[in-house]
Design a protein around this motif. Structure first.
Motif, PDB file in Angstrom:
ATOM      1  N   ASP A 200     -26.698 125.141   4.875  1.00 43.20           N
ATOM      2  CA  ASP A 200     -25.288 125.001   5.223  1.00 43.20           C
ATOM      3  C   ASP A 200     -24.808 123.557   5.298  1.00 43.20           C
ATOM      4  OD1 ASP A 200     -24.835 127.943   5.827  1.00 43.20           O
ATOM      5  OD2 ASP A 200     -26.482 127.471   7.196  1.00 43.20           O
ATOM      6  N   GLY A 201     -25.747 122.596   5.402  1.00 45.71           N
ATOM      7  CA  GLY A 201     -25.326 121.202   5.490  1.00 45.71           C
ATOM      8  C   GLY A 201     -26.466 120.237   5.266  1.00 45.71           C
ATOM      9  N   VAL A 202     -26.105 119.022   4.868  1.00 40.55           N
ATOM     10  CA  VAL A 202     -27.053 117.926   4.650  1.00 40.55           C
ATOM     11  C   VAL A 202     -26.437 116.668   5.250  1.00 40.55           C
ATOM     12  CG1 VAL A 202     -28.042 116.385   2.905  1.00 40.55           C
ATOM     13  CG2 VAL A 202     -28.164 118.857   2.587  1.00 40.55           C
ATOM     14  N   VAL A 203     -27.233 115.866   5.962  1.00 42.32           N
ATOM     15  CA  VAL A 203     -26.688 114.654   6.572  1.00 42.32           C
ATOM     16  C   VAL A 203     -27.622 113.468   6.389  1.00 42.32           C
ATOM     17  CG1 VAL A 203     -25.463 115.964   8.335  1.00 42.32           C
ATOM     18  CG2 VAL A 203     -27.704 115.039   8.865  1.00 42.32           C
ATOM     19  N   THR A 204     -27.016 112.289   6.245  1.00 40.62           N
ATOM     20  CA  THR A 204     -27.712 111.022   6.401  1.00 40.62           C
ATOM     21  C   THR A 204     -26.688 109.977   6.800  1.00 40.62           C
ATOM     22  OG1 THR A 204     -29.189 109.379   5.408  1.00 40.62           O
ATOM     23  CG2 THR A 204     -27.459 110.268   3.989  1.00 40.62           C
ATOM     24  N   ASN A 205     -27.129 108.991   7.552  1.00 37.90           N
ATOM     25  CA  ASN A 205     -26.263 107.868   7.892  1.00 37.90           C
ATOM     26  C   ASN A 205     -26.481 106.695   6.947  1.00 37.90           C
ATOM     27  OD1 ASN A 205     -28.905 107.505   9.045  1.00 37.90           O
ATOM     28  ND2 ASN A 205     -28.095 105.784  10.224  1.00 37.90           N
ATOM     29  N   LEU A 206     -27.401 106.833   6.020  1.00 35.07           N
ATOM     30  CA  LEU A 206     -27.771 105.740   5.126  1.00 35.07           C
ATOM     31  C   LEU A 206     -26.875 105.682   3.901  1.00 35.07           C
ATOM     32  CD1 LEU A 206     -31.646 106.263   5.203  1.00 35.07           C
ATOM     33  CD2 LEU A 206     -30.271 104.741   6.655  1.00 35.07           C
ATOM     34  N   ARG A 207     -26.823 104.520   3.269  1.00 35.71           N
ATOM     35  CA  ARG A 207     -26.175 104.394   1.971  1.00 35.71           C
ATOM     36  C   ARG A 207     -27.195 104.835   0.919  1.00 35.71           C
ATOM     37  NH1 ARG A 207     -21.947 100.979   0.555  1.00 35.71           N
ATOM     38  NH2 ARG A 207     -22.372  99.657   2.376  1.00 35.71           N
ATOM     39  N   ALA A 208     -26.970 105.987   0.350  1.00 38.18           N
ATOM     40  CA  ALA A 208     -27.949 106.586  -0.563  1.00 38.18           C
ATOM     41  C   ALA A 208     -27.792 106.022  -1.975  1.00 38.18           C
ATOM     42  CB  ALA A 208     -27.768 108.093  -0.591  1.00 38.18           C
ATOM     43  N   PRO A 210     -27.297 106.273  -5.917  1.00 39.19           N
ATOM     44  CA  PRO A 210     -26.522 107.263  -6.688  1.00 39.19           C
ATOM     45  C   PRO A 210     -27.391 108.275  -7.415  1.00 39.19           C
ATOM     46  CG  PRO A 210     -26.397 105.074  -7.704  1.00 39.19           C
ATOM     47  CD  PRO A 210     -27.008 104.894  -6.359  1.00 39.19           C
ATOM     48  N   TRP A 211     -28.569 107.867  -7.872  1.00 43.01           N
ATOM     49  CA  TRP A 211     -29.423 108.814  -8.602  1.00 43.01           C
ATOM     50  C   TRP A 211     -29.975 109.903  -7.684  1.00 43.01           C
ATOM     51  CZ3 TRP A 211     -30.141 103.453  -9.047  1.00 43.01           C
ATOM     52  CH2 TRP A 211     -31.014 102.872  -8.119  1.00 43.01           C
ATOM     53  N   ASP A 212     -29.998 109.656  -6.383  1.00 39.53           N
ATOM     54  CA  ASP A 212     -30.467 110.674  -5.438  1.00 39.53           C
ATOM     55  C   ASP A 212     -29.379 111.670  -5.061  1.00 39.53           C
ATOM     56  OD1 ASP A 212     -33.073 109.641  -5.163  1.00 39.53           O
ATOM     57  OD2 ASP A 212     -32.411 108.201  -3.645  1.00 39.53           O
ATOM     58  N   THR A 213     -28.126 111.383  -5.403  1.00 43.98           N
ATOM     59  CA  THR A 213     -27.025 112.104  -4.770  1.00 43.98           C
ATOM     60  C   THR A 213     -25.921 112.607  -5.694  1.00 43.98           C
ATOM     61  OG1 THR A 213     -26.038 109.928  -4.366  1.00 43.98           O
ATOM     62  CG2 THR A 213     -27.274 110.922  -2.552  1.00 43.98           C
ATOM     63  N   VAL A 214     -25.560 111.841  -6.727  1.00 42.36           N
ATOM     64  CA  VAL A 214     -24.323 112.114  -7.465  1.00 42.36           C
ATOM     65  C   VAL A 214     -24.320 113.511  -8.084  1.00 42.36           C
ATOM     66  CG1 VAL A 214     -22.897 111.412  -9.422  1.00 42.36           C
ATOM     67  CG2 VAL A 214     -23.784 109.684  -7.859  1.00 42.36           C
ATOM     68  N   ALA A 215     -25.426 113.921  -8.702  1.00 40.72           N
ATOM     69  CA  ALA A 215     -25.476 115.244  -9.320  1.00 40.72           C
ATOM     70  C   ALA A 215     -25.258 116.340  -8.286  1.00 40.72           C
ATOM     71  CB  ALA A 215     -26.810 115.450 -10.039  1.00 40.72           C
ATOM     72  N   GLY A 216     -25.963 116.262  -7.164  1.00 39.15           N
ATOM     73  CA  GLY A 216     -25.841 117.277  -6.140  1.00 39.15           C
ATOM     74  C   GLY A 216     -24.471 117.316  -5.501  1.00 39.15           C
ATOM     75  N   VAL A 217     -23.856 116.158  -5.305  1.00 35.96           N
ATOM     76  CA  VAL A 217     -22.507 116.112  -4.750  1.00 35.96           C
ATOM     77  C   VAL A 217     -21.530 116.830  -5.675  1.00 35.96           C
ATOM     78  CG1 VAL A 217     -20.567 114.583  -4.226  1.00 35.96           C
ATOM     79  CG2 VAL A 217     -22.853 114.056  -3.340  1.00 35.96           C
ATOM     80  N   ASP A 238     -20.857 104.788  -3.544  1.00 37.21           N
ATOM     81  CA  ASP A 238     -21.206 103.605  -2.762  1.00 37.21           C
ATOM     82  C   ASP A 238     -20.889 103.773  -1.282  1.00 37.21           C
ATOM     83  OD1 ASP A 238     -18.477 103.636  -3.033  1.00 37.21           O
ATOM     84  OD2 ASP A 238     -18.281 101.583  -3.771  1.00 37.21           O
ATOM     85  N   SER A 239     -20.683 104.994  -0.840  1.00 37.23           N
ATOM     86  CA  SER A 239     -20.329 105.253   0.558  1.00 37.23           C
ATOM     87  C   SER A 239     -21.507 105.005   1.497  1.00 37.23           C
ATOM     88  CB  SER A 239     -19.879 106.713   0.733  1.00 37.23           C
ATOM     89  OG  SER A 239     -18.635 106.940   0.116  1.00 37.23           O
ATOM     90  N   VAL A 240     -21.182 104.671   2.743  1.00 37.95           N
ATOM     91  CA  VAL A 240     -22.180 104.605   3.800  1.00 37.95           C
ATOM     92  C   VAL A 240     -22.258 105.984   4.445  1.00 37.95           C
ATOM     93  CG1 VAL A 240     -22.796 103.595   6.019  1.00 37.95           C
ATOM     94  CG2 VAL A 240     -21.776 102.163   4.233  1.00 37.95           C
ATOM     95  N   GLY A 241     -23.425 106.578   4.383  1.00 36.35           N
ATOM     96  CA  GLY A 241     -23.609 107.928   4.899  1.00 36.35           C
ATOM     97  C   GLY A 241     -23.176 108.974   3.898  1.00 36.35           C
ATOM     98  N   LEU A 242     -23.798 110.142   4.017  1.00 35.39           N
ATOM     99  CA  LEU A 242     -23.434 111.303   3.201  1.00 35.39           C
ATOM    100  C   LEU A 242     -23.505 112.528   4.099  1.00 35.39           C
ATOM    101  CD1 LEU A 242     -24.597 112.189  -0.392  1.00 35.39           C
ATOM    102  CD2 LEU A 242     -24.567 113.909   1.402  1.00 35.39           C
ATOM    103  N   VAL A 243     -22.382 113.227   4.197  1.00 31.54           N
ATOM    104  CA  VAL A 243     -22.298 114.425   5.037  1.00 31.54           C
ATOM    105  C   VAL A 243     -21.772 115.545   4.153  1.00 31.54           C
ATOM    106  CG1 VAL A 243     -21.369 115.429   7.144  1.00 31.54           C
ATOM    107  CG2 VAL A 243     -21.771 112.951   7.017  1.00 31.54           C
ATOM    108  N   ALA A 244     -22.621 116.505   3.849  1.00 31.70           N
ATOM    109  CA  ALA A 244     -22.263 117.608   2.953  1.00 31.70           C
ATOM    110  C   ALA A 244     -22.381 118.919   3.702  1.00 31.70           C
ATOM    111  CB  ALA A 244     -23.185 117.618   1.733  1.00 31.70           C
TER     112      ALA A 244
END
Length: 266
Positions: A200-208, A210-217, A238-244
């Motif tokens: 239901d959700g994924v969280v990180t406070n880090l700046r991830a 792009p290769w780890d994240t863009v496709a899934g986002v 280039d965002s700080v944190g990712l909350v999905a």
């Protein structure tokens, strides 16, 4: 709809995944990057080369952003580009754990428009054309769960040893609010799981990266979910944190994410 880019992303991801899968659970040489659990193999490099070859056969002038070799490390703000991770979840890969995949995302003017992630060891291929998200060609959507205490949420990315207390706070913040948590060791698998409703959700406070994240986002958004930064603004590469999340519990997921490093973003 970006059907051509989606088809190319799928072909490129399949090519990279085939190279990596051929060497999976064999005696591969492992090198360390910046930390003891930040590893790379020749399979990563060869899989990336296979992905790039497929892309450049059709779109030779597009920029390519990739984790390995000499590809760009930042997503261009203008024009077409491709963001690739030849083996997301390399730590799983070298330990013989099947949760890893090859991710390829098509980006235009900094925003993802199509993507594919191929998980050959578990037999799943996720892809999006920007309008829908599919797992093995069956359309999927985010979950409809509205009760946080019935949700499963995962902390993603990884914290250096001098920031390991943040991992503890992440787990605590999630455990206080949600029914359960998972950590797969593969960000693209976790994001795909939000897209298909199994998480239901994924969280990180880090700046991830792009290769780890863009496709899934891209997949989560096309599946009806929400992805923001820690401030609650639309997530960018280039965002700080990712909350999905599935969107329905996003405020609670965001609240938990802000506790990781004591952020008070509004």
């Amino acid at each position: 709809m970006d059907e051509d880019r989606a088809a190319l992303a799928r072909r490129a991801a399949e090519a990279g995944a085939a190279v990596a899968d051929e060497r999976f659970r064999t005696d591969v040489d492992v090198e360390r990057k910046d930390g003891k659990v930040d590893v790379v193999t020749q399979a990563d490099r060869d899989a990336q080369a296979a992905v790039v070859d497929v892309i450049r056969e059709t779109r030779p002038d597009d920029a390519v952003v990739g984790e390995e070799a000499d590809e760009l490390k930042h997503v261009p703000e203008a024009g077409p580009a491709w963001v690739i991770d030849p083996i997301d979840g390399t730590n799983n890969y070298v330990r013989g754990i099947r949760v890893w995949g090859t991710a390829v995302a098509a980006v235009r003017d900094g925003d993802p428009v199509a993507a594919a992630t191929n998980f050959p060891a578990i037999g799943d291929v996720y892809w999006t054309d920007g309008e829908g998200t599919y797992r093995n060609d069956e359309r999927v959507t985010v979950s409809t769960e509205t009760d946080p205490e019935a949700c499963v949420v995962t902390p993603t990315m990884w914290w250096d040893f001098d920031e390991r207390d943040q991992y503890g706070r992440a787990c605590g913040a999630l455990a206080e609010r949600f029914g359960d948590l998972r950590r797969m060791g593969c960000a693209q698998a976790e994001l795909a799981a939000v897209a298909d409703g199994s998480i239901d959700g994924v969280v990180t406070n880090l700046r991830a990266h792009p290769w780890d994240t863009v496709a899934g986002v891209a997949m989560i958004r096309a599946a009806g979910g929400t992805v923001t930064d820690l401030a609650g603004e639309r997530w960018r590469h280039d965002s700080v944190g990712l909350v999905a999340s599935n969107g329905r519990v996003h405020d609670t997921v965001l609240e938990a994410a802000r506790e990781i490093d004591g952020s008070c973003a509004n």
